[in-house]
Design a protein around this motif. Structure first.
Motif, PDB file in Angstrom:
ATOM      1  N   GLY A  27     -73.382  53.913  77.867  1.00 40.57           N
ATOM      2  CA  GLY A  27     -74.243  52.816  78.299  1.00 40.57           C
ATOM      3  C   GLY A  27     -73.750  52.127  79.558  1.00 40.57           C
ATOM      4  N   TRP A  28     -73.044  52.879  80.407  1.00 41.81           N
ATOM      5  CA  TRP A  28     -72.483  52.328  81.639  1.00 41.81           C
ATOM      6  C   TRP A  28     -73.327  52.756  82.832  1.00 41.81           C
ATOM      7  CZ3 TRP A  28     -67.093  54.646  80.206  1.00 41.81           C
ATOM      8  CH2 TRP A  28     -66.516  53.899  79.178  1.00 41.81           C
ATOM      9  N   GLN A  29     -73.595  51.835  83.743  1.00 37.45           N
ATOM     10  CA  GLN A  29     -74.294  52.150  84.978  1.00 37.45           C
ATOM     11  C   GLN A  29     -73.254  52.171  86.110  1.00 37.45           C
ATOM     12  OE1 GLN A  29     -75.609  49.313  83.045  1.00 37.45           O
ATOM     13  NE2 GLN A  29     -76.681  50.884  81.901  1.00 37.45           N
ATOM     14  N   ASP A  48     -79.315  54.005  88.000  1.00 40.92           N
ATOM     15  CA  ASP A  48     -80.147  52.814  87.876  1.00 40.92           C
ATOM     16  C   ASP A  48     -79.327  51.707  87.227  1.00 40.92           C
ATOM     17  OD1 ASP A  48     -82.269  54.264  88.899  1.00 40.92           O
ATOM     18  OD2 ASP A  48     -83.194  54.629  86.939  1.00 40.92           O
ATOM     19  N   GLY A  49     -79.354  50.540  87.840  1.00 36.33           N
ATOM     20  CA  GLY A  49     -78.635  49.402  87.293  1.00 36.33           C
ATOM     21  C   GLY A  49     -77.194  49.274  87.740  1.00 36.33           C
ATOM     22  N   PRO A  51     -74.123  48.400  90.138  1.00 36.79           N
ATOM     23  CA  PRO A  51     -74.009  47.406  91.207  1.00 36.79           C
ATOM     24  C   PRO A  51     -74.121  48.074  92.585  1.00 36.79           C
ATOM     25  CG  PRO A  51     -72.228  47.153  89.607  1.00 36.79           C
ATOM     26  CD  PRO A  51     -72.945  48.423  89.272  1.00 36.79           C
ATOM     27  N   PRO A  52     -74.864  47.475  93.510  1.00 44.34           N
ATOM     28  CA  PRO A  52     -74.993  48.071  94.844  1.00 44.34           C
ATOM     29  C   PRO A  52     -73.643  48.366  95.515  1.00 44.34           C
ATOM     30  CG  PRO A  52     -76.623  46.349  94.575  1.00 44.34           C
ATOM     31  CD  PRO A  52     -75.726  46.284  93.361  1.00 44.34           C
ATOM     32  N   MET A  53     -72.674  47.456  95.351  1.00 38.71           N
ATOM     33  CA  MET A  53     -71.375  47.675  95.991  1.00 38.71           C
ATOM     34  C   MET A  53     -70.671  48.916  95.453  1.00 38.71           C
ATOM     35  SD  MET A  53     -68.188  45.083  96.641  1.00 38.71           S
ATOM     36  CE  MET A  53     -67.787  44.838  94.941  1.00 38.71           C
ATOM     37  N   SER A  54     -70.992  49.328  94.233  1.00 34.65           N
ATOM     38  CA  SER A  54     -70.323  50.493  93.648  1.00 34.65           C
ATOM     39  C   SER A  54     -70.573  51.758  94.460  1.00 34.65           C
ATOM     40  CB  SER A  54     -70.755  50.691  92.194  1.00 34.65           C
ATOM     41  OG  SER A  54     -72.121  51.057  92.099  1.00 34.65           O
ATOM     42  N   VAL A 112     -65.402  56.840  90.790  1.00 34.81           N
ATOM     43  CA  VAL A 112     -66.449  56.178  90.016  1.00 34.81           C
ATOM     44  C   VAL A 112     -66.241  54.678  90.118  1.00 34.81           C
ATOM     45  CG1 VAL A 112     -67.458  55.870  87.711  1.00 34.81           C
ATOM     46  CG2 VAL A 112     -66.648  58.130  88.439  1.00 34.81           C
ATOM     47  N   SER A 113     -67.338  53.948  90.234  1.00 35.80           N
ATOM     48  CA  SER A 113     -67.278  52.491  90.318  1.00 35.80           C
ATOM     49  C   SER A 113     -68.493  51.900  89.626  1.00 35.80           C
ATOM     50  CB  SER A 113     -67.241  52.058  91.784  1.00 35.80           C
ATOM     51  OG  SER A 113     -67.165  50.649  91.884  1.00 35.80           O
ATOM     52  N   GLY A 114     -68.286  50.733  88.997  1.00 36.01           N
ATOM     53  CA  GLY A 114     -69.413  50.035  88.406  1.00 36.01           C
ATOM     54  C   GLY A 114     -69.111  49.342  87.097  1.00 36.01           C
ATOM     55  N   VAL A 115     -68.065  49.802  86.395  1.00 31.27           N
ATOM     56  CA  VAL A 115     -67.679  49.168  85.141  1.00 31.27           C
ATOM     57  C   VAL A 115     -66.196  48.811  85.220  1.00 31.27           C
ATOM     58  CG1 VAL A 115     -69.518  50.093  83.669  1.00 31.27           C
ATOM     59  CG2 VAL A 115     -67.512  51.490  84.067  1.00 31.27           C
TER      60      VAL A 115
END
Length: 137
Positions: A27-29, A48-49, A51-54, A112-115
């Motif tokens: 469940g990670w974007q 989808d979902g 963060p843009p910076m990721s 990978v970035s976002g979480v």
């Protein structure tokens, strides 16, 4: 001269699909980036979902790995342990970048970035495992 493995587009698609599957299962974007041994971007996707910076950070995590021939967490640990000079290096000192090692050679990396940092790394490692590569020498 010697012969070395190199990532193919098929490999990169397998890596990205496995990394995405791991993220979806949890469940990670996230954004997922794959680069070659020179740090050149071969793949970038922002789920989808995410963060843009990721989408800017993920490729830099991958690039960090191939330039240093180390996981990006190495530099995060350096900074966290007081070695602030690492902030001046041309790397991103954030966990989530893992090398792709085949036959003792770093042939690329996944970023990978976002979480959370450890979760980013988990997704990256799932991608590397998809092509039966290692994350260390």
């Amino acid at each position: 001269m010697r012969t070395r493995a190199a990532l193919t587009l098929s490999d990169v698609k397998q890596i990205a699909a496995a990394a995405e599957a791991e993220a979806v299962q949890r469940g990670w974007q996230v954004s997922i980036a794959v680069c070659d041994e020179g740090g050149h971007l071969l793949w970038l996707q922002r789920m989808d979902g995410a963060p843009p910076m990721s989408a800017a950070v993920a490729p830099e995590k991958a690039r960090t790995c191939v330039l240093a021939r180390k996981p990006s967490k190495t530099f995060e640990d350096m900074v966290n342990n007081g070695r602030y000079a690492a902030l001046r290096m041309p790397v991103v000192p954030l966990e989530g970048g893992e090398m792709i090692v085949v036959d003792g050679d770093c042939i690329g990396a996944v970023g990978v970035s976002g979480v959370k940092a450890g979760e980013d790394a988990q997704v990256a490692r799932a991608g590397v495992a998809a092509i039966q590569a290692s994350i260390a020498f």
